[in-house]
Design a protein around this motif. Sequence first.
Motif, PDB file in Angstrom:
ATOM      1  N   GLN A 130       0.894  -1.326   0.145  1.00  0.00           N
ATOM      2  CA  GLN A 130       0.049  -0.174  -0.033  1.00  0.00           C
ATOM      3  C   GLN A 130       0.903   1.435  -0.201  1.00  0.00           C
ATOM      4  OE1 GLN A 130      -3.496   0.059   2.619  1.00  0.00           O
ATOM      5  NE2 GLN A 130      -3.613   2.277   2.455  1.00  0.00           N
ATOM      6  N   LEU A 131       2.136   0.981   0.531  1.00  0.00           N
ATOM      7  CA  LEU A 131       3.019   2.296   0.586  1.00  0.00           C
ATOM      8  C   LEU A 131       3.058   2.773  -0.554  1.00  0.00           C
ATOM      9  CD1 LEU A 131       5.563   1.484   3.310  1.00  0.00           C
ATOM     10  CD2 LEU A 131       3.815   3.402   3.489  1.00  0.00           C
ATOM     11  N   PRO A 134       1.168   6.276  -1.617  1.00  0.00           N
ATOM     12  CA  PRO A 134       1.832   7.571  -1.363  1.00  0.00           C
ATOM     13  C   PRO A 134       3.216   7.808  -2.109  1.00  0.00           C
ATOM     14  CG  PRO A 134       1.629   6.086   0.482  1.00  0.00           C
ATOM     15  CD  PRO A 134       0.862   5.582  -0.589  1.00  0.00           C
ATOM     16  N   ILE A 137       2.859   9.548  -5.310  1.00  0.00           N
ATOM     17  CA  ILE A 137       2.734  11.083  -5.327  1.00  0.00           C
ATOM     18  C   ILE A 137       4.178  11.780  -5.423  1.00  0.00           C
ATOM     19  CG2 ILE A 137       1.755  12.840  -4.089  1.00  0.00           C
ATOM     20  CD1 ILE A 137       0.066  10.945  -2.683  1.00  0.00           C
ATOM     21  N   LEU A 138       5.013  11.189  -5.002  1.00  0.00           N
ATOM     22  CA  LEU A 138       6.324  11.784  -4.803  1.00  0.00           C
ATOM     23  C   LEU A 138       7.272  11.700  -6.075  1.00  0.00           C
ATOM     24  CD1 LEU A 138       6.480  10.811  -0.894  1.00  0.00           C
ATOM     25  CD2 LEU A 138       5.828  13.156  -1.669  1.00  0.00           C
ATOM     26  N   PHE A 205       8.647  12.870   1.447  1.00  0.00           N
ATOM     27  CA  PHE A 205       7.744  12.671   2.241  1.00  0.00           C
ATOM     28  C   PHE A 205       7.962  13.471   3.180  1.00  0.00           C
ATOM     29  CE2 PHE A 205       5.265  10.796   5.470  1.00  0.00           C
ATOM     30  CZ  PHE A 205       4.258  10.371   4.679  1.00  0.00           C
ATOM     31  N   PHE A 209       5.039  16.239   4.156  1.00  0.00           N
ATOM     32  CA  PHE A 209       3.952  15.727   4.905  1.00  0.00           C
ATOM     33  C   PHE A 209       4.360  15.867   6.413  1.00  0.00           C
ATOM     34  CE2 PHE A 209       3.082  13.341   1.093  1.00  0.00           C
ATOM     35  CZ  PHE A 209       1.871  14.148   0.772  1.00  0.00           C
ATOM     36  N   VAL A 361       2.590   7.175   8.021  1.00  0.00           N
ATOM     37  CA  VAL A 361       2.303   7.932   7.211  1.00  0.00           C
ATOM     38  C   VAL A 361       0.932   8.494   6.673  1.00  0.00           C
ATOM     39  CG1 VAL A 361       2.162   7.144   4.546  1.00  0.00           C
ATOM     40  CG2 VAL A 361       4.014   6.467   5.534  1.00  0.00           C
ATOM     41  N   ARG A 362      -0.156   7.713   7.192  1.00  0.00           N
ATOM     42  CA  ARG A 362      -1.412   8.155   7.100  1.00  0.00           C
ATOM     43  C   ARG A 362      -1.727   9.272   7.898  1.00  0.00           C
ATOM     44  NH1 ARG A 362      -4.077   2.726   7.976  1.00  0.00           N
ATOM     45  NH2 ARG A 362      -4.669   1.611   6.244  1.00  0.00           N
ATOM     46  N   MET A 365      -0.219  12.463   6.369  1.00  0.00           N
ATOM     47  CA  MET A 365      -1.015  12.782   5.368  1.00  0.00           C
ATOM     48  C   MET A 365      -2.027  13.572   5.572  1.00  0.00           C
ATOM     49  SD  MET A 365       0.232   9.787   2.612  1.00  0.00           S
ATOM     50  CE  MET A 365      -0.432  10.502   1.096  1.00  0.00           C
ATOM     51  N   MET A 367      -4.693  11.381   6.980  1.00  0.00           N
ATOM     52  CA  MET A 367      -5.580  10.675   6.828  1.00  0.00           C
ATOM     53  C   MET A 367      -6.088   9.885   7.751  1.00  0.00           C
ATOM     54  SD  MET A 367      -4.140   9.138   3.344  1.00  0.00           S
ATOM     55  CE  MET A 367      -4.470   9.871   1.744  1.00  0.00           C
TER      56      MET A 367
END
Length: 370
Positions: A130-131, A134, A137-138, A205, A209, A361-362, A365, A367
């Motif tokens: 899942q990482l 994100p 995006i970078l 990141f 973020f 991470v979430r 961000m 989330m």
Amino acid sequence: METDAREIRDEDCKIDSKTYEEAKRRSAEIDKDLSVHPEKYKVLTGDRPTGDLHIGHLFGSLRNRIRLQNMGITSFILVADYQVFTDRDKVDDLQGNVRSLVLDYLAAGLDPNNGRTFIFCHSHVPELNQLLLPFLILTSTAELDRNPTVKEEIRAAGLHSVPSIMYTYPIHQAADILSCRANIVPVGKDQLPHLEISRKIARRFNERFSPKKTVLPQPEALLSEVPMVLGLDGSQKMSKSRGNTIRLCDSEDATRAAIKKAKTDSERLITFDPENRPEVSNLLRLASLCTGEDPKAIAERIGDGGSGTLKNYLTDVLNGYLAPIRAKRAELEKNPDVVSNCLRKGVERAREEASATLDLVREAMGMKYF
Ligand code: TRP
């Protein structure tokens, strides 16, 4: 965005020498600190399960991983099974290859029972995969377009249509590394461009973020000291696809036969001269890797005994060096559960790590909704 193997030029695959020198310097510095402060480091590295490991892997990377493990460093060893699909349309017996790779790891001395070595396959760690989102995006498509390792792999595989998983290979590799927030990645020179993308992703990141608190550490390459082991044809890298290897699981007789066929030259006097006599020098270097003796000293001892004497000597020392590894592998093979138990334990720990990272991470961000 589509790249075709036929359009890739040599210079597209070149690794910038300044980047390489800088990585070498940092790597040497870190290497000195590893045994002093093993608790500061977390290693992640791995292989794609594309076939049995050979002595190029053993001397080029596996021995170093075992050295790090034995210094007390927490080590995540990745079986990169999704990434097998980056450069081929057909994958034969993935299950068998994974099993064989893990058996090679264990036979060579990686120890999943020491509480700090974790062998896992990333297909079973959903939080790691899942990482990728994100991280997408970078990174820009232009950056992926420029990556020399991707270009080289497209060319080596002769791909005319490049699957997106090849294109995003460096981003997935960043997910491998950053999922457990590893700060050390033992790799060869060819992997430096991939690692550079992982470093950029971690940096970006944090900047974007989480500017106040570092969430993702920038991983460092640990470059192998061992010069590339050439295949038994002496002219190119040892690799399964080139049929110039000796596998860890080969028999003593197969090893003898392969060395007997190895290319040498017609000069009787044995000398260590990698520049002018790459084939003979490669055999001397292999013997030296087994015994620890300087290759020049081995050459002097053999003197005008010719390549036959050199080959007999190499056969003896290599078979001697591999004997305990092969015996251990044969023993491990008798237990049908050894591989699944090892992977289950490794996956469990990798998921704990990746799920903690994904949470951070979430959160960074914005989330966190409940
Ligand atoms: N790309 C690496 C190779 O071909 C294998 C790999 C996948 C890897 N993910 C990794 C290596 C993460 C180091 C870290 O050899």
